[in-house]
Motif scaffolding. Structure first.
Motif, PDB file in Angstrom:
ATOM      1  N   ALA A  93       0.836  -1.196   0.000  1.00  0.00           N
ATOM      2  CA  ALA A  93       0.000   0.000   0.000  1.00  0.00           C
ATOM      3  C   ALA A  93       0.868   1.242   0.000  1.00  0.00           C
ATOM      4  CB  ALA A  93      -0.900   0.003   1.233  1.00  0.00           C
ATOM      5  N   ASP A  94       0.363   2.300  -0.641  1.00  0.00           N
ATOM      6  CA  ASP A  94       1.074   3.563  -0.682  1.00  0.00           C
ATOM      7  C   ASP A  94       1.081   4.166   0.713  1.00  0.00           C
ATOM      8  OD1 ASP A  94       2.247   5.946  -1.308  1.00  0.00           O
ATOM      9  OD2 ASP A  94       0.534   6.759  -2.395  1.00  0.00           O
ATOM     10  N   GLN A  95       2.274   4.308   1.287  1.00  0.00           N
ATOM     11  CA  GLN A  95       2.399   4.825   2.644  1.00  0.00           C
ATOM     12  C   GLN A  95       2.815   6.290   2.663  1.00  0.00           C
ATOM     13  OE1 GLN A  95       4.887   2.195   4.959  1.00  0.00           O
ATOM     14  NE2 GLN A  95       3.764   0.417   4.276  1.00  0.00           N
ATOM     15  N   THR A  96       2.985   6.907   1.506  1.00  0.00           N
ATOM     16  CA  THR A  96       3.327   8.315   1.472  1.00  0.00           C
ATOM     17  C   THR A  96       2.047   9.126   1.465  1.00  0.00           C
ATOM     18  OG1 THR A  96       3.415   8.336  -0.940  1.00  0.00           O
ATOM     19  CG2 THR A  96       5.479   7.919   0.227  1.00  0.00           C
ATOM     20  N   SER A  97       2.126  10.317   1.998  1.00  0.00           N
ATOM     21  CA  SER A  97       0.939  11.156   2.058  1.00  0.00           C
ATOM     22  C   SER A  97       0.827  11.990   0.795  1.00  0.00           C
ATOM     23  CB  SER A  97       1.003  12.064   3.282  1.00  0.00           C
ATOM     24  OG  SER A  97       2.067  12.983   3.136  1.00  0.00           O
ATOM     25  N   GLU A  98      -0.372  12.497   0.548  1.00  0.00           N
ATOM     26  CA  GLU A  98      -0.608  13.377  -0.585  1.00  0.00           C
ATOM     27  C   GLU A  98       0.024  14.744  -0.330  1.00  0.00           C
ATOM     28  OE1 GLU A  98      -2.247  12.752  -3.558  1.00  0.00           O
ATOM     29  OE2 GLU A  98      -2.231  10.659  -2.958  1.00  0.00           O
ATOM     30  N   ILE A 125      13.188  -3.115   4.066  1.00  0.00           N
ATOM     31  CA  ILE A 125      12.751  -1.968   3.279  1.00  0.00           C
ATOM     32  C   ILE A 125      13.595  -0.763   3.683  1.00  0.00           C
ATOM     33  CG2 ILE A 125      10.820  -0.400   2.755  1.00  0.00           C
ATOM     34  CD1 ILE A 125      10.395  -3.292   1.747  1.00  0.00           C
ATOM     35  N   TYR A 126      14.114  -0.062   2.690  1.00  0.00           N
ATOM     36  CA  TYR A 126      14.870   1.160   2.935  1.00  0.00           C
ATOM     37  C   TYR A 126      13.901   2.337   2.854  1.00  0.00           C
ATOM     38  CZ  TYR A 126      19.062  -1.620   2.372  1.00  0.00           C
ATOM     39  OH  TYR A 126      20.051  -2.563   2.533  1.00  0.00           O
ATOM     40  N   THR A 127      13.914   3.162   3.905  1.00  0.00           N
ATOM     41  CA  THR A 127      13.012   4.303   3.998  1.00  0.00           C
ATOM     42  C   THR A 127      13.809   5.603   4.011  1.00  0.00           C
ATOM     43  OG1 THR A 127      13.011   4.275   6.414  1.00  0.00           O
ATOM     44  CG2 THR A 127      11.315   2.945   5.301  1.00  0.00           C
ATOM     45  N   CYS A 128      13.119   6.697   3.797  1.00  0.00           N
ATOM     46  CA  CYS A 128      13.735   8.020   3.826  1.00  0.00           C
ATOM     47  C   CYS A 128      14.089   8.377   5.264  1.00  0.00           C
ATOM     48  CB  CYS A 128      12.772   9.048   3.241  1.00  0.00           C
ATOM     49  SG  CYS A 128      13.405  10.739   3.314  1.00  0.00           S
ATOM     50  N   VAL A 129      15.319   8.801   5.498  1.00  0.00           N
ATOM     51  CA  VAL A 129      15.758   9.162   6.842  1.00  0.00           C
ATOM     52  C   VAL A 129      15.034  10.419   7.337  1.00  0.00           C
ATOM     53  CG1 VAL A 129      17.726  10.624   6.199  1.00  0.00           C
ATOM     54  CG2 VAL A 129      17.820   9.282   8.293  1.00  0.00           C
ATOM     55  N   CYS A 130      14.517  11.218   6.427  1.00  0.00           N
ATOM     56  CA  CYS A 130      13.841  12.465   6.812  1.00  0.00           C
ATOM     57  C   CYS A 130      12.375  12.262   7.180  1.00  0.00           C
ATOM     58  CB  CYS A 130      13.941  13.483   5.688  1.00  0.00           C
ATOM     59  SG  CYS A 130      15.611  14.083   5.392  1.00  0.00           S
ATOM     60  N   CYS A 131      11.646  11.494   6.365  1.00  0.00           N
ATOM     61  CA  CYS A 131      10.193  11.396   6.577  1.00  0.00           C
ATOM     62  C   CYS A 131       9.683   9.976   6.784  1.00  0.00           C
ATOM     63  CB  CYS A 131       9.441  12.056   5.422  1.00  0.00           C
ATOM     64  SG  CYS A 131       9.535  11.130   3.878  1.00  0.00           S
ATOM     65  N   GLY A 132      10.516   8.966   6.596  1.00  0.00           N
ATOM     66  CA  GLY A 132      10.109   7.584   6.809  1.00  0.00           C
ATOM     67  C   GLY A 132       9.384   6.930   5.650  1.00  0.00           C
ATOM     68  N   ALA A 133       9.252   7.618   4.525  1.00  0.00           N
ATOM     69  CA  ALA A 133       8.565   7.031   3.364  1.00  0.00           C
ATOM     70  C   ALA A 133       9.350   5.838   2.828  1.00  0.00           C
ATOM     71  CB  ALA A 133       8.396   8.077   2.267  1.00  0.00           C
ATOM     72  N   GLY A 177       6.778   3.388  -8.249  1.00  0.00           N
ATOM     73  CA  GLY A 177       7.082   4.440  -9.216  1.00  0.00           C
ATOM     74  C   GLY A 177       6.908   5.847  -8.682  1.00  0.00           C
ATOM     75  N   ASP A 178       6.086   5.999  -7.648  1.00  0.00           N
ATOM     76  CA  ASP A 178       5.842   7.317  -7.070  1.00  0.00           C
ATOM     77  C   ASP A 178       6.672   7.590  -5.825  1.00  0.00           C
ATOM     78  OD1 ASP A 178       3.896   7.842  -9.019  1.00  0.00           O
ATOM     79  OD2 ASP A 178       2.316   6.943  -7.807  1.00  0.00           O
ATOM     80  N   ALA A 179       7.546   6.683  -5.435  1.00  0.00           N
ATOM     81  CA  ALA A 179       8.319   6.837  -4.201  1.00  0.00           C
ATOM     82  C   ALA A 179       9.410   7.897  -4.318  1.00  0.00           C
ATOM     83  CB  ALA A 179       8.941   5.505  -3.786  1.00  0.00           C
ATOM     84  N   VAL A 180       9.977   8.021  -5.507  1.00  0.00           N
ATOM     85  CA  VAL A 180      11.050   8.985  -5.730  1.00  0.00           C
ATOM     86  C   VAL A 180      10.698   9.892  -6.894  1.00  0.00           C
ATOM     87  CG1 VAL A 180      12.825   7.424  -4.818  1.00  0.00           C
ATOM     88  CG2 VAL A 180      12.374   7.457  -7.272  1.00  0.00           C
ATOM     89  N   SER A 181      11.352  11.038  -6.932  1.00  0.00           N
ATOM     90  CA  SER A 181      11.219  11.946  -8.073  1.00  0.00           C
ATOM     91  C   SER A 181      12.605  12.168  -8.654  1.00  0.00           C
ATOM     92  CB  SER A 181      10.570  13.274  -7.651  1.00  0.00           C
ATOM     93  OG  SER A 181      11.347  13.917  -6.671  1.00  0.00           O
ATOM     94  N   GLU A 182      12.655  12.439  -9.940  1.00  0.00           N
ATOM     95  CA  GLU A 182      13.936  12.631 -10.622  1.00  0.00           C
ATOM     96  C   GLU A 182      14.021  14.061 -11.142  1.00  0.00           C
ATOM     97  OE1 GLU A 182      14.471   9.529 -13.540  1.00  0.00           O
ATOM     98  OE2 GLU A 182      14.220   7.957 -12.029  1.00  0.00           O
ATOM     99  N   HIS A 183      15.245  14.622 -11.040  1.00  0.00           N
ATOM    100  CA  HIS A 183      15.463  16.023 -11.395  1.00  0.00           C
ATOM    101  C   HIS A 183      16.776  16.166 -12.149  1.00  0.00           C
ATOM    102  CE1 HIS A 183      12.277  17.132  -8.526  1.00  0.00           C
ATOM    103  NE2 HIS A 183      12.721  16.073  -7.878  1.00  0.00           N
TER     104      HIS A 183
END
Length: 141
Positions: A2-7, A50-58, A82-88
């Protein structure tokens, strides 16, 4: 999974990030730094989880997609979603690279390169200080 990141994007002041993170984590994630190869956590870790973001836990990467790239940084062939990271576009250091950030809080994670293994051919070369690791049994709770 399930998507655990917030909108809603996680935003904090510079002072809040400094208080939450170690100096190295802050340098990497908030100032777009890079840890030295073979010095950060997880570069040689082979355990499941699972590796999560150290800042927000996503959730960002599954250990099943991690491989030894020989670079000295944790490398993955695909994000967990596909929505877990963004590319710049990154044109720093007199080169054109693709920066990878956490889609939830914009933390700098590392860069992606087109020289990884199949099935994607991608190498998500991440800074270990931008990640936390959650064991498989903790991630399903």
């Amino acid at each position: 999974m399930a998507d655990q990141t917030s909108e809603i994007k996680v935003t904090k002041s510079d002072a809040e990030w400094r208080e939450q993170l170690t100096p190295e984590q802050y340098h990497v994630t908030r100032k777009h730094g890079t840890e030295r190869a073979f010095t950060g956590p997880y570069w040689d870790d082979k355990s499941p989880g699972i590796y999560t973001c150290v800042c927000c836990g996503a959730p960002l990467f599954d250990a099943e997609t991690k491989y030894d790239s020989g670079t000295g940084w944790p490398s993955f062939y695909a994000p967990i979603d596909g929505d877990a990271v963004s590319e710049h576009d990154d044109r720093s250091l007199f080169a054109r690279r693709t920066e990878v950030r956490c889609a939830n809080c914009d933390a700098h994670l590392g860069h992606v390169f087109p020289d990884g293994p199949q099935p994607t051919g991608q190498r998500y070369c991440m800074n270990g200080n931008a990640l936390n690791k959650v064991a498989d049994d903790e991630s399903s709770a």
